[in-house]
Design an enzyme around this catalytic site. Structure first.
Site, PDB file in Angstrom:
ATOM      1  N   GLU A   1       1.070  94.854  62.007  1.00  0.00           N
ATOM      2  CA  GLU A   1      -0.635  94.873  61.704  1.00  0.00           C
ATOM      3  C   GLU A   1      -0.721  96.533  61.231  1.00  0.00           C
ATOM      4  O   GLU A   1      -0.702  96.936  60.111  1.00  0.00           O
ATOM      5  CB  GLU A   1      -2.029  95.060  62.405  1.00  0.00           C
ATOM      6  CG  GLU A   1      -1.817  93.708  63.593  1.00  0.00           C
ATOM      7  CD  GLU A   1      -3.457  93.508  63.900  1.00  0.00           C
ATOM      8  OE1 GLU A   1      -4.963  94.490  63.586  1.00  0.00           O
ATOM      9  OE2 GLU A   1      -3.507  93.338  64.962  1.00  0.00           O
TER      10      GLU A   1
ATOM     11  N   HIS B   1      16.674  81.587  79.089  1.00  0.00           N
ATOM     12  CA  HIS B   1      16.649  80.143  79.381  1.00  0.00           C
ATOM     13  C   HIS B   1      16.583  79.128  77.975  1.00  0.00           C
ATOM     14  O   HIS B   1      16.530  77.648  78.220  1.00  0.00           O
ATOM     15  CB  HIS B   1      15.778  78.993  80.555  1.00  0.00           C
ATOM     16  CG  HIS B   1      16.110  80.169  81.997  1.00  0.00           C
ATOM     17  ND1 HIS B   1      16.539  79.314  82.558  1.00  0.00           N
ATOM     18  CD2 HIS B   1      15.067  81.143  82.315  1.00  0.00           C
ATOM     19  CE1 HIS B   1      16.658  80.688  83.844  1.00  0.00           C
ATOM     20  NE2 HIS B   1      16.414  81.092  83.724  1.00  0.00           N
TER      21      HIS B   1
ATOM     22  N   LYS C   1     -10.901  86.859  57.770  1.00  0.00           N
ATOM     23  CA  LYS C   1     -12.732  86.827  57.887  1.00  0.00           C
ATOM     24  C   LYS C   1     -13.797  86.611  56.901  1.00  0.00           C
ATOM     25  O   LYS C   1     -14.859  85.550  57.078  1.00  0.00           O
ATOM     26  CB  LYS C   1     -12.911  88.061  58.775  1.00  0.00           C
ATOM     27  CG  LYS C   1     -11.603  88.067  60.360  1.00  0.00           C
ATOM     28  CD  LYS C   1     -12.183  89.544  60.978  1.00  0.00           C
ATOM     29  CE  LYS C   1     -11.104  89.423  61.787  1.00  0.00           C
ATOM     30  NZ  LYS C   1     -11.691  90.655  62.403  1.00  0.00           N
TER      31      LYS C   1
HETATM   32  C1  F6R Z   1      -7.512  94.765  63.629  1.00  0.00           C
HETATM   33  C2  F6R Z   1      -7.030  94.221  64.771  1.00  0.00           C
HETATM   34  C3  F6R Z   1      -6.881  92.678  64.511  1.00  0.00           C
HETATM   35  C4  F6R Z   1      -8.622  92.515  65.340  1.00  0.00           C
HETATM   36  C5  F6R Z   1      -9.259  90.489  65.751  1.00  0.00           C
HETATM   37  C6  F6R Z   1     -10.576  90.886  66.289  1.00  0.00           C
HETATM   38  O1  F6R Z   1      -7.221  96.547  64.146  1.00  0.00           O
HETATM   39  O2  F6R Z   1      -6.434  94.946  66.256  1.00  0.00           O
HETATM   40  O3  F6R Z   1      -6.044  92.201  65.454  1.00  0.00           O
HETATM   41  O4  F6R Z   1      -8.819  93.135  66.448  1.00  0.00           O
HETATM   42  O5  F6R Z   1      -8.934  90.309  64.328  1.00  0.00           O
HETATM   43  O6  F6R Z   1     -11.607  91.675  66.086  1.00  0.00           O
HETATM   44  P1  F6R Z   1     -12.372  92.554  66.661  1.00  0.00           P
HETATM   45  O7  F6R Z   1     -11.447  93.686  67.889  1.00  0.00           O
HETATM   46  O8  F6R Z   1     -13.527  92.974  66.151  1.00  0.00           O
HETATM   47  O9  F6R Z   1     -13.294  90.809  67.470  1.00  0.00           O
END
Ligand code: F6R
Length: 358
Positions: A242, A258, A352
């Site tokens: 990330e 293993h 998203k």
């Molecule tokens: C962004 C990050 C992502 C979010 C994931 C879930 O910094 O680390 O891995 O954590 O997309 O989103 P949330 O945390 O808002 O539920």
């Protein structure tokens, strides 16, 4: 010192590249942990649950890793299982004697919202951990206790907020022994470690900058050990993905002895590009220490190289966080070496957004 185009000791350039204040969030981790333990966790109402048979932490990405920290930390300390769920659906065993932490930094992650709905439908005791969003709204509507955490940073920079209140809730419920000293030690250790890892500390004295240089233009493979550093290996991988926008892979000893270790033969031209990070903890199983020595010997002439990173501190929390902190900083320096802004994760945002349309 100039390193393949980016000078990691050019502090101004590091901050300029970092549009979302990742270094500032990292520097704030000790304060975040203190706030998480002593303020946020104190404010939350505890659910009325007579006997807890199992604990589920449901979340994704940066919001799920705190669940793994809880799972590893709790494993040797409590008699009920802690399960981390990264899915829309919950395991079948979830029932009224399950305590579910629904964790979403944004409060808008669809998998977590779905799992929250399932937890409610199954009659489990639920606690929401979120900055707000739809999860915050649903919890308010349903009368579900909320650990309301501050917004404004990336979820992956909020492990203190996302993990420590769940640990404190279990302590307050009497499920986990209430070892407050361990938390204090961890916070002090982070404060000291920060001085070694922050951008102002030159590369010759800064282990995180040195690690980033080793991983630059290499394929990072991170190995932890079951029951201790396994969650840290996963965390390093996610942070490299990330922050540095680069691939990374993780695995765990003894399991990797293993299978994965057999794969260090072909194709050599790719294996030569693999740099292995071996996370070490004095508390690893004695046989695992021996395994690591033999394993190093097997990979030494095949991989680009390996680097051992030892946990520091006495308590389990300090040891876990010492390694997490080093990896977090290293991933941001790696981003700098690639000339990429560590903050934005446009691919996740895109996914998203696209899913929200459907
Ligand atoms: C962004 C990050 C992502 C979010 C994931 C879930 O910094 O680390 O891995 O954590 O997309 O989103 P949330 O945390 O808002 O539920």
């Amino acid at each position: 010192m100039t390193i393949r185009g980016f000078d990691l000791d050019n502090v101004d350039a590091l901050y300029r590249l970092d549009s979302a204040g990742t270094f500032t969030s990292l520097g704030g981790l000790p304060v975040q942990c203190a706030e998480a333990c002593w303020d946020l966790a104190e404010q939350v109402g505890l659910p009325e649950i007579e006997a807890i048979s199992n604990i589920v932490v449901t979340g994704l990405g940066g919001s799920a890793i705190g669940g793994d920290l809880l799972r590893v930390y709790a494993a040797g300390r409590i008699s009920v299982p802690v399960v981390v769920n990264r899915d829309y659906v919950l395991p079948e065993f979830v029932a009224p004697d399950t305590l579910v932490f629904a964790v979403s930094y944004s409060g808008n992650t669809e998998e977590t919202l779905s799992a929250y709905g399932e937890a409610r439908a199954k009659g489990a005791s639920v606690i929401a951990v979120t900055t707000g969003g739809k999860l915050g709204e649903a919890a308010l509507r349903d009368g579900v206790p909320v650990i309301k955490i501050p917004g404004g940073i990336a979820p992956r920079a909020a492990t203190g907020f996302l993990f420590l209140p769940t640990l404190r809730v279990l302590q307050k419920l009497g499920v986990l022994p209430g070892k407050v000293d361990e938390i204090t030690e961890m916070i002090e250790l982070l404060k000291n470690l920060r001085k070694k890892l922050d951008p102002e500390t030159p590369a010759e004295e800064n282990p995180a900058k040195q690690i980033a240089r080793k991983l630059h233009r290499r394929i990072p493979v991170i190995w932890g050990s079951a029951g201790t550093t396994e969650v840290v290996a996963q965390r390093w991988k996610g942070q490299i993905n990330e922050n540095a926008k680069a691939p990374a892979y993780w695995n765990v000893l003894p399991e990797l002895n293993h299978n994965e270790i057999v794969g260090f033969q072909f194709p050599l031209e790719i294996l030569n590009q693999v740099h292995v990070i071996i996370l070490r903890d004095e508390h690893d199983h004695s046989r695992v220490h021996k395994r690591i020595e033999i394993t190093k010997d097997i990979i030494k002439d095949v991989a680009d190289g390996y680097t051992e990173v030892w946990a520091s501190g006495n308590g389990a929390l300090a040891r876990l966080y010492s390694l997490i902190y080093t990896g977090d900083y290293a991933s941001v320096y790696l981003a700098a070496l690639y000339g990429v802004d560590p903050g934005p994760v446009r691919v996740i945002d895109h996914l998203k957004k696209e899913l929200a349309k459907q």
